[in-house]
Design an enzyme around this catalytic site. Structure first.
Site, PDB file in Angstrom:
ATOM      1  N   ARG A 117      82.263  49.937  37.225  1.00  0.00           N
ATOM      2  CA  ARG A 117      83.002  50.439  36.052  1.00  0.00           C
ATOM      3  C   ARG A 117      84.067  49.398  35.722  1.00  0.00           C
ATOM      4  O   ARG A 117      84.949  49.128  36.541  1.00  0.00           O
ATOM      5  CB  ARG A 117      83.636  51.794  36.359  1.00  0.00           C
ATOM      6  CG  ARG A 117      84.693  52.180  35.350  1.00  0.00           C
ATOM      7  CD  ARG A 117      85.094  53.623  35.433  1.00  0.00           C
ATOM      8  NE  ARG A 117      84.039  54.476  34.922  1.00  0.00           N
ATOM      9  CZ  ARG A 117      84.191  55.770  34.647  1.00  0.00           C
ATOM     10  NH1 ARG A 117      85.358  56.361  34.852  1.00  0.00           N
ATOM     11  NH2 ARG A 117      83.197  56.490  34.180  1.00  0.00           N
ATOM     12  N   ARG A 139      75.041  64.577  35.577  1.00  0.00           N
ATOM     13  CA  ARG A 139      75.269  63.164  35.908  1.00  0.00           C
ATOM     14  C   ARG A 139      74.591  62.842  37.249  1.00  0.00           C
ATOM     15  O   ARG A 139      73.965  61.800  37.398  1.00  0.00           O
ATOM     16  CB  ARG A 139      76.774  62.863  36.011  1.00  0.00           C
ATOM     17  CG  ARG A 139      77.527  62.852  34.689  1.00  0.00           C
ATOM     18  CD  ARG A 139      77.140  61.683  33.798  1.00  0.00           C
ATOM     19  NE  ARG A 139      77.397  60.384  34.401  1.00  0.00           N
ATOM     20  CZ  ARG A 139      78.580  59.760  34.422  1.00  0.00           C
ATOM     21  NH1 ARG A 139      79.618  60.305  33.832  1.00  0.00           N
ATOM     22  NH2 ARG A 139      78.707  58.564  34.979  1.00  0.00           N
ATOM     23  N   ASP A 162      84.544  63.127  22.302  1.00  0.00           N
ATOM     24  CA  ASP A 162      85.123  62.417  23.451  1.00  0.00           C
ATOM     25  C   ASP A 162      86.601  62.190  23.140  1.00  0.00           C
ATOM     26  O   ASP A 162      87.050  62.405  21.998  1.00  0.00           O
ATOM     27  CB  ASP A 162      84.374  61.080  23.659  1.00  0.00           C
ATOM     28  CG  ASP A 162      84.847  60.304  24.886  1.00  0.00           C
ATOM     29  OD1 ASP A 162      85.506  60.901  25.765  1.00  0.00           O
ATOM     30  OD2 ASP A 162      84.550  59.094  24.973  1.00  0.00           O
ATOM     31  N   CYS A 209      81.761  64.286  27.315  1.00  0.00           N
ATOM     32  CA  CYS A 209      81.478  63.584  28.582  1.00  0.00           C
ATOM     33  C   CYS A 209      82.502  63.918  29.654  1.00  0.00           C
ATOM     34  O   CYS A 209      82.231  63.730  30.836  1.00  0.00           O
ATOM     35  CB  CYS A 209      81.424  62.091  28.342  1.00  0.00           C
ATOM     36  SG  CYS A 209      82.932  61.436  27.612  1.00  0.00           S
ATOM     37  N   HIS A 249      78.423  53.305  27.790  1.00  0.00           N
ATOM     38  CA  HIS A 249      78.410  54.164  28.976  1.00  0.00           C
ATOM     39  C   HIS A 249      76.990  54.733  29.118  1.00  0.00           C
ATOM     40  O   HIS A 249      76.741  55.911  28.865  1.00  0.00           O
ATOM     41  CB  HIS A 249      79.438  55.282  28.777  1.00  0.00           C
ATOM     42  CG  HIS A 249      79.826  56.023  30.035  1.00  0.00           C
ATOM     43  ND1 HIS A 249      79.322  55.723  31.284  1.00  0.00           N
ATOM     44  CD2 HIS A 249      80.686  57.066  30.223  1.00  0.00           C
ATOM     45  CE1 HIS A 249      79.843  56.537  32.179  1.00  0.00           C
ATOM     46  NE2 HIS A 249      80.670  57.361  31.569  1.00  0.00           N
ATOM     47  N   GLN A 275      76.117  57.920  31.197  1.00  0.00           N
ATOM     48  CA  GLN A 275      76.526  59.124  30.472  1.00  0.00           C
ATOM     49  C   GLN A 275      75.511  59.444  29.372  1.00  0.00           C
ATOM     50  O   GLN A 275      75.033  60.577  29.262  1.00  0.00           O
ATOM     51  CB  GLN A 275      77.922  58.910  29.866  1.00  0.00           C
ATOM     52  CG  GLN A 275      78.458  60.131  29.158  1.00  0.00           C
ATOM     53  CD  GLN A 275      78.762  61.267  30.128  1.00  0.00           C
ATOM     54  OE1 GLN A 275      79.504  61.079  31.076  1.00  0.00           O
ATOM     55  NE2 GLN A 275      78.172  62.419  29.901  1.00  0.00           N
TER      56      GLN A 275
END
Ligand code: CP
Ligand code: NVA
Length: 307
Positions: free
Chosen positions: A102, A292, A224, A264, A129, A132
Site C-alpha cells: 500500500r 475483501r 467513498d 469501501c 485500488h 477493493q
C-alpha cells in the site's frame, strides 16, 4: 497474471474466472472447508499508509490458505527513503513468496513489480485500488446474481477507488455513472481507458456533476471519503465543496427500489454517507468489507499457488 496492479491489466475472462474462484473459496470457507492451497507460502505486506481491512483480510486470507503473512509498518521499510524501492523489491522478494504493498505513488508499485522476483499485489495507491474494486464486483454479483447490464452510480470524489470501479465496470459490461464536483472528476486518461474497455464490453458511461442524474435507475450506489489518505491538507476546502454529494435517504430514493449502497470504508459518517443510509436496508457495507477476505484469497491463490 504475473502481478495484480490494476483491473485495467486483466482480460474480462480472467476477471470472470477470478470471480468464480472467489465464489468457490467463499463457499468452502462457509462450510469450514478451507483448503491449504498456499501451504508454507509467505506474503510480505508493506504499508506506507494505515489500514484495517486490507491488512487484516490479507493476513486472515493467508492463514485460511495455510500460509503466513508478515506486516511491515510504514516506519519499518520507509519505501524509497531508507533505501531505494528497487532494492526493497530485490531484497524482500528473496524472503517471501509474494508482496502486497500500500503506497502513495503508484510508480513505486510499478518499480516494486519491476525489480521483484515474486508477484506484487496493489493494496491501494494514489492511482487505484484494484483489490477493493475486484471485491466490489464480487459483492455485486453475489447480491444481484449478475453483472452485465446493471448500473453502478458512483457519487463523490473521482479518486483511486472510483478509478478501479470504472475499470472493473467497463471490463465486465456494467454501466457506470459518476457524479463529482467540477474539478474533482476522474483523470482524463483514466476516463479514456474506461471508454476503450466500454467499447468492447458494451458498458454505457455517464459523467456528470449532478448526483441525481447519476443515481437515477441505479442498481448500485457507491461512495467513498471526500479526502483520501495523503490529501489531508485539502480537507477544509473539500468539506466546503462536497456536501451536495452526500449519499443520504433523499438521494437513495432516486435510484431503483432494490438499489444496494456500497462504501469501501473507512466511512466518514455524516459527510459522504449518513448513518441512516450506512445502517439502513439498502446498505451492504459490512458484507462488502467481509468479502475483501474472500476475494483476495482468489487473487493470492492465482498468483502464489501452484496451479
Ligand atoms: N477499504 C480499505 O482498503 O480499507 P483499509 O484502508 O482499512 O484497508
Ligand atoms: N480513497 C480512500 C480509500 C481508502 C480505502 C483513500 O485513498 O484514502
Amino acid at each position: 497474471m504475473e502481478h495484480f496492479l490494476s483491473l485495467a491489466d486483466l482480460a474480462p475472462e480472467e476477471l470472470r474466472a477470478l470471480l468464480d474462484l472467489a465464489l468457490d473459496l467463499k463457499r468452502e470457507w462457509q462450510s469450514s472447508g478451507n483448503r491449504p492451497l498456499l501451504q508454507g507460502k509467505t506474503l510480505g505486506m508493506v504499508f506506507q499508509k494505515p489500514s484495517l481491512r486490507t491488512r487484516v483480510s490479507f493476513e486472515m486470507g493467508m492463514i485460511h490458505l495455510g500460509g503466513q503473512a508478515l506486516y511491515l509498518s510504514p516506519n519499518e521499510i520507509q519505501l524509497g527513503k531508507r533505501e531505494s524501492v528497487a532494492d526493497v523489491a530485490r531484497v524482500l522478494s528473496r524472503y517471501v513468496d509474494g508482496i502486497m504493498a500500500r503506497v502513495f505513488a503508484h510508480d513505486h508499485l510499478l518499480e516494486l513489480a519491476r525489480y521483484s522476483r515474486v508477484p506484487v499485489i496493489n493494496g491501494l495507491s494514489d492511482y487505484n485500488h484494484p483489490c477493493q474494486g475486484f471485491t466490489d464486483f464480487f459483492t455485486i454479483l453475489e447480491k444481484k446474481g449478475r453483472l452485465k447490464g446493471l448500473k453502478l452510480a458512483y457519487v463523490g470524489d473521482g479518486n483511486n477507488v472510483a478509478t478501479s470501479l470504472l475499470f472493473g465496470a467497463t471490463k465486465l459490461g456494467v454501466d457506470f455513472a459518476i457524479a463529482t464536483p467540477e474539478g474533482y472528476g476522474l483523470p482524463e486518461e483514466v476516463w479514456s481507458l474506461g471508454e476503450q474497455f466500454a467499447a468492447q464490453s458494451g458498458s454505457r458511461l455517464l459523467r456528470t456533476t449532478d448526483p441525481v442524474e447519476a443515481v437515477t435507475d441505479a442498481d448500485v450506489i457507491y461512495t467513498d471519503v471526500w479526502t483520501s489518505m495523503g490529501q489531508e491538507a485539502e480537507m477544509e476546502k473539500r468539506l466546503r465543496v462536497f456536501p451536495p454529494y452526500q449519499v443520504n435517504t433523499r438521494l437513495v430514493a432516486q435510484a431503483k427500489p432494490d438499489v444496494i449502497v456500497m462504501h469501501c470504508l473507512p466511512a466518514h459518517r455524516g459527510q459522504e454517507i449518513t448513518d441512516e443510509v450506512a445502517d439502513g436496508p439498502h446498505s451492504v457495507l459490512f458484507d462488502q468489507a467481509e468479502n475483501r477476505m474472500h476475494a483476495q484469497k482468489a487473487i493470492l491463490v492465482r498468483l502464489l499457488g501452484e496451479a
